[in-house]
Write an enzyme that holds these catalytic residues in place. Sequence first.
Site, short mmCIF file in Angstrom:
data_model
loop_
_atom_site.label_atom_id
_atom_site.label_comp_id
_atom_site.label_asym_id
_atom_site.label_seq_id
_atom_site.Cartn_x
_atom_site.Cartn_y
_atom_site.Cartn_z
N SER A 523 0.82 -1.20 0.00
CA SER A 523 0.00 0.00 0.00
C SER A 523 0.86 1.26 0.00
CB SER A 523 -0.95 -0.06 1.18
OG SER A 523 -2.00 0.85 1.03
N ASP A 609 -9.62 -3.07 -6.43
CA ASP A 609 -9.01 -2.14 -5.48
C ASP A 609 -9.59 -0.75 -5.67
OD1 ASP A 609 -7.33 -0.60 -3.87
OD2 ASP A 609 -5.56 -1.81 -4.34
N HIS A 654 -8.66 -3.95 -1.95
CA HIS A 654 -7.34 -3.47 -1.53
C HIS A 654 -6.70 -4.32 -0.43
CE1 HIS A 654 -4.20 -0.45 -1.16
NE2 HIS A 654 -4.40 -0.41 0.16
#
Length: 682
Positions: A523, A609, A654
């Site tokens: 991330s 995502d 995500h």
Amino acid sequence: MFLSAFRRTLGAGTRCLSGRRECGTVGQLVKRNFSAQDDHNSKMDDFKSQIHKYQSLETYFNKKLRKYYRRFTDTTQGAVVHGVQHLYFEEEGSIYRVNRANCHQQPEILLSLSAVESKASLQRIRLSPGEKFLAATVKSDHSEEASCVILKLGDNPAVAHIQRNVFSFEWARDEVLFYTSQANLRSLHVYCLTFDKGYPEASLVYEEQDSRFFVELWCSKDKKFITINCNSKRNSEVHLINCFFPSRTPVLVQPRTADLIYHVDHRNEELYILANLGPNSEYQLLKTAVSSPSIENWRLIYSPGQSVKLVDMELFDQHCVILARTPQCLYLDCFPLGNVSHSSCIMLPPWACAVEAVSELHLKGDIFRFKLSSPVEPPVDFLYSPVKRQLFSEEGFTKKVHTDCTIMRTDARSQDGTLVPMTVFHMGSDRQPTNRPLLVHVYGAYGMDLDMAFKPESRLLLDAGWILAYCHVRGGGELGLAWHTAGCLTKKKNGLDDLKACIVQLFKLGLSQPSLTALTASSAGGVLAGAFCNENPELIRAVVLRAPFLDVLQTMQDPSLALTIEEQEEWGDPAMNSSHRDYIASYCPFKNLRPQKYPSIFITAYEEDQRVSLQSLWRYINRLKDVVATYEEVNGKAGLSSTIILDSYPGIGHSGPTDLKKSIQESARHLAFLYRELGIST
């Protein structure tokens, strides 16, 4: 445990990979936007042509990981809620209850999560005060939007209502549930849902007007107040809902003030407040009467020592337990609420790196329950009695699960002289660490700690002779709020300098070498990892990234994206501030790709995502391949290129897959890539 709640809120409103079990976020789907279907097909063909060389290794690690996961299956368990008549728990995708008077009877299934969402996972579970209702949020892999299922209990439990797009929720009374709604990765509204008329009826209670803020609900430990927590990266504001009079207008504790962050709990008509009013704007514990909640009435009752980070707090009937961290250890500080000077300090085991409070909801008593773990040590249950001032453990206080593992806590001197802490794991019997592979972990964003929880994959690598290094760079939260401030906005490159200093220091200590070193991040950690590949590619051989944020400049210049406005306090506002734009451009991973020798890079992406779009990662990969090809052409090194792979998973958001089979497949592919690129035999 309300600081833990705040960190979940931060994770919800950022590009943060929180755990695979709890994400609790929402958003509007970022659609793939390729120009033609054949473009997508060509990319998949390119992926397949590269991934085939790892297939035998992937199969090997898939089998190996399954054994490790089976070995540690009993170290994780679902949520447990203690009612007056029943125990409620989650197991294998369903919620059950069992009569407390006869816990050995067959559990009764209340809800199958798959009946609400496909491939669903449980996010949060709450029991109403009189045990008439149970509410739970359920989320699927492909979306960050959760559904709240309300079950009416009794002799014949049944679903009373399903509320879509819920982020957080708490019961005030049996028929009164408060919840925050979700829309476009934002949580800005609080609603009251009542069931006293025989059917659900919702009404708006609070609406947040500032798009930089994120709203979450949390219940005080004594169940007398629900707090409406409005948090940005730099400010907070709390409103109180009286659970006995839920129809009353929520009471504001302290209006939002520049750079003031605070969190509230309640006991005996007093508010206990953690606020960043200490030296260097670190947390202190203060209190005030409920009748006079504003800041001028706050009285200091506890302040941690120098170089101590206040991690969390737990209130009991007569005591307070503070969980704190120094660069070297975790410890508990316990004191009677009537006499802070009579505090006692309990050092936690030296192997402990991560702590998780166990929320056995509705269970009364003065016992602090928590789990300790490290990346290579599975969770161990601990109990602390503030009254007796004793610590108990299932495994024994000083017992370490992996007795051959050496844990080294050291530091590296960054470019500006700042000492940056590192935690390093390796096998104690290793006499030639220079020839051992090294996997470096980094994050450094949003004031959040680098994930140090147990993972079977990390244990596998340690057993195989790897060195695992965790670099606690500026921008993260390991050393407190000031540590975050020193690594965000126009100080973001401090984290990059810290990462370089850590890796160079590891080599100076004789721990591995560049040709055997890999870097991994997820991330927002992709910003530092990607920037490091541009600035210091010679120091690492391979990189594995999960859902990485790599194009800071373009993303933060687009106010139409869900997180852009909120994240300006972390990255800056390049659209309106030229100095911010120039600074971001100086380190942005995508912006600074250039013809040079790069390490091999493996990126895992998720097609659903909502935070890091697949399209942006394809753009990065294509640009990276172009600059690598240019470098090879200019230097006459065609055919010696680094491996560059983008592996995308359909139907997953995500936080990655919750399905164990898919999760193991993903990890096996990462391990296969690392072993082949570093030239390591199994």
